[in-house]
Design a protein around this motif. Structure first.
Motif, mmCIF file in Angstrom:
data_model
loop_
_atom_site.group_PDB
_atom_site.id
_atom_site.type_symbol
_atom_site.label_atom_id
_atom_site.label_comp_id
_atom_site.label_asym_id
_atom_site.label_seq_id
_atom_site.Cartn_x
_atom_site.Cartn_y
_atom_site.Cartn_z
ATOM 1 N N THR B 93 0.820 -1.223 0.000
ATOM 2 C CA THR B 93 0.000 0.000 0.000
ATOM 3 C C THR B 93 0.849 1.266 0.000
ATOM 4 N N GLU B 97 -0.420 5.136 -0.013
ATOM 5 C CA GLU B 97 -0.207 5.947 1.176
ATOM 6 C C GLU B 97 0.450 7.273 0.809
ATOM 7 N N VAL B 101 -3.971 8.244 0.118
ATOM 8 C CA VAL B 101 -5.094 7.352 0.414
ATOM 9 C C VAL B 101 -4.989 6.887 1.865
ATOM 10 N N GLY B 102 -6.087 6.869 2.575
ATOM 11 C CA GLY B 102 -6.085 6.435 3.965
ATOM 12 C C GLY B 102 -5.681 4.974 4.084
ATOM 13 N N ARG B 103 -5.193 4.631 5.271
ATOM 14 C CA ARG B 103 -4.675 3.291 5.506
ATOM 15 C C ARG B 103 -5.726 2.212 5.227
ATOM 16 N N LYS B 104 -6.919 2.443 5.716
ATOM 17 C CA LYS B 104 -7.982 1.447 5.552
ATOM 18 C C LYS B 104 -8.382 1.298 4.092
ATOM 19 N N ALA B 105 -8.578 2.445 3.445
ATOM 20 C CA ALA B 105 -8.978 2.433 2.040
ATOM 21 C C ALA B 105 -7.890 1.787 1.187
ATOM 22 N N ALA B 106 -6.637 2.078 1.518
ATOM 23 C CA ALA B 106 -5.517 1.520 0.756
ATOM 24 C C ALA B 106 -5.491 0.001 0.897
ATOM 25 N N ARG B 107 -5.679 -0.456 2.135
ATOM 26 C CA ARG B 107 -5.687 -1.912 2.351
ATOM 27 C C ARG B 107 -6.833 -2.573 1.604
ATOM 28 N N ALA B 108 -7.985 -1.898 1.603
ATOM 29 C CA ALA B 108 -9.141 -2.448 0.905
ATOM 30 C C ALA B 108 -8.860 -2.561 -0.592
ATOM 31 N N ARG B 109 -8.034 -1.656 -1.095
ATOM 32 C CA ARG B 109 -7.751 -1.695 -2.525
ATOM 33 C C ARG B 109 -6.749 -2.775 -2.892
#
Ligand SMILES: Nc1ncnc2c1ncn2[C@@H]1O[C@H](COP(=O)(O)OP(=O)(O)O)[C@@H](O)[C@H]1O
Ligand SMILES: [Mg+2]
Lengths: 272, 255
Positions: B93, B97, B101-109
């Motif tokens: 991510t 980052e 992009v936020g940490r959660k959104a990045a992980r979701a992607r």
């Protein structure tokens, strides 16, 4: 949790096996010393046996603890100040390279000052309080920490920096994301060395003048022809140094969990 | 329509001429390789593209001069450049980052891509726990998830053993057919270039210039066993001949 309970005895055994050489060498040293002190005919007021040092340490434990506390305080406070200053300067030096050429000669000269000469002067200028101790501890630990940090930043993989730049990261992001974590191994290597200097620095400062502390305790014991008490205080400072050293090792294990996993791959890892 | 276009790009480090004259173009959805000997200046070319270094000549992206370097390329450096202190999920991510992009959104992607990249179950591992092949896939995942206009891949499989490299080349070809990334790959492996590319630019030794542009009309999906097919082996022979028997250049050559 089954795993941890089954690996614990093995870990303890491993630790014992690893520390055995150290225990044996220190034990041999103490035994030789004990035998020599008892059979050479040298008076215990000149060379006390380790057993006598231990006995006197226990007898005087109240005074030893009482004097160890200011030393611990001076060590930790001085080291904290020095660490903060080293960090700030390391960042400045990393961002403005010319600063390095301006500052490093001064710092290097500061490392050549003989502590024996400087300590009494610092006490003369700043009194018997905490300030001169903090200053002397900082004097001996600041530069090694600064060098460790600056070297650590420079150990950052060039490719990582280039990649971050390509991602759009500015200098500060590159510093925080790559240079700072890359410096961690260097930082902890410096920390392990400096913490031992810090104790020596604090004791030196107290030796030069203090109301309380292991340094002044050693001086008084020496003046009272009590080498056993001098050595008892030395033993306390040695234990103190070892404990602080151990703490830095522990801190490193906590701060750098990836260091351990690399060496002992978990069950799922290591397949292609 | 070409997306990336370089015209007479040159670069010297001090007195050392590294890139003598590079003109090339990469079209949309095209997979292009730059093939050249070690030390030719291939990585230097990527340094120019990513803005790490500045050279002479012209570089265009979608017709506009390439100035804001951060924007068009997702760059995969020669070594995988995974951060040892970040878990695989956090390494992948990284680009998002940096984009904010936020940490959660990045992980979701990135999470849905782990299956495709063969990394399921290794999200929480550190890079040191992964094999070389997996590390390269993680580095590639970190690169493609940035969703930039174009991929720059610098010898992504150069450090792998032959078997792993072959497996990853097949995997990348298959991935590319699905995603149709616009990609520029650096390699010194003739077969790798032939297997993956639509077109190949062959570089001379340093100071590098493009000595030949070769179209690879092999049908996709590329068949790895057909490496011995007449057309592929003819192309391979042709390229090897260029690389091993360099024509003396009549320009300003110091050595
Ligand atoms: N920052 C730099 N400063 C000076 N010389 C460099 C620099 N980067 C690369 N070079 C030189 O440029 C040449 C080409 O390097 P590189 O582009 O890494 O080659 P390749 O990727 O084709 O193997 C080498 O001789 C290398 O020493
Ligand atoms: Mg290279």
């Amino acid at each position: 949790m089954l795993a941890s309970s089954s690996t614990r005895p093995r870990r303890v055994a491993g630790f014992l096996a690893k520390s055995a050489p150290a225990v044996i060498s220190v034990g041999l040293l103490l035994v030789t010393w004990e035998l020599y002190a008892n059979h050479s005919g040298i008076k215990p007021t000149i060379l006390p046996a380790p057993s006598r040092v231990l006995e006197q340490a226990i007898l005087n434990r109240g005074a030893l603890i009482d004097n160890a506390i200011p030393t611990i305080r001076a060590t930790l406070l001085g080291f904290a100040c020095s660490l903060s200053a080293a960090f700030v300067f390391s960042v400045l030096v990393d961002f403005f390279q010319p600063l390095r050429r301006a500052l490093f000669p001064v710092f290097i000269v500061s490392q050549t000052l003989p502590l024996v000469a400087i300590a009494p002067l610092v006490v003369l200028w700043f009194g018997f309080g905490l300030a001169p101790k903090i200053l002397l501890v900082a004097l001996v630990t600041f530069f090694p920490m600064l060098v460790a940090l600056v070297q650590g930043y420079e150990a950052t993989e060039a490719e990582i920096g280039q990649m971050l730049r390509a991602m759009g990261a500015g200098r500060w992001r590159v510093f925080v994301l790559a240079r700072l974590p890359s410096a961690l191994p260097y930082f902890f290597a410096g920390l392990r060395i400096s913490i031992t200097y810090a104790v020596v620095g604090a004791i030196f400062a107290e030796y030069a003048g203090a109301a309380k502390g292991l340094g002044i305790y050693m001086l008084n014991a020496k003046n009272n022809f009590r080498p056993d008490l001098v050595l008892a205080a030395v033993a306390v400072s040695a234990v103190l140094t070892l404990v602080l050293f151990g703490l830095t090792v522990l801190l490193q294990r906590i701060a750098m969990p990836w260091e351990r996993v690399g060496r002992e791959p978990s069950g799922k890892g290591r397949r292609g | 329509m070409s997306r990336l276009e370089l015209r007479h790009v040159r670069k010297a480090f001090g007195g050392l001429d590294v890139l003598a004259d590079i003109s090339l173009s990469v079209g949309a959805g095209e997979f292009v390789s730059i093939l050249g000997p070690s030390g030719a200046g291939k990585s230097t070319l990527f340094q120019l593209l990513t803005g790490a270094e500045h050279g002479a000549g012209e570089m265009f992206f979608d017709g506009a001069p390439l100035d804001d370097h951060g924007r068009h390329f997702a760059f995969m450096p020669q070594r995988d450049a995974l951060m040892p202190w970040r878990r695989i999920i956090d390494n992948t991510t990284l680009g998002l980052e940096v984009q904010g992009v936020g940490r959660k959104a990045a992980r979701a992607r990135v999470a849905p891509l782990f299956a495709e990249f063969g990394l399921v179950g290794f999200e929480r591992h550190f890079p040191a726990q992964l094999s070389g092949g997996m590390r390269q896939r993680a580095a590639l995942l970190r690169t493609v998830v940035q969703e930039r206009d174009m991929l720059l891949l610098d010898e992504p499989f150069g450090a792998l053993d032959a078997l792993t490299r072959a497996a990853l080349q097949r995997w990348l070809e298959q991935m590319w057919r699905h995603h149709r990334w616009t990609a520029l790959l650096i390699t010194h492996d003739v077969r790798e270039a032939l297997y993956l590319s639509d077109r190949i630019y062959v570089l001379s030794a340093r100071p590098a210039r493009i000595v030949r542009e070769i179209k690879v009309p092999l049908p996709r999906p590329r068949d790895p066993t057909a490496a011995a097919a007449p057309l592929a082996s003819a192309l391979e022979a042709e390229i090897l001949d260029i690389l091993l028997n360099p024509q003396p250049f009549k320009g300003h050559d110091d050595d």
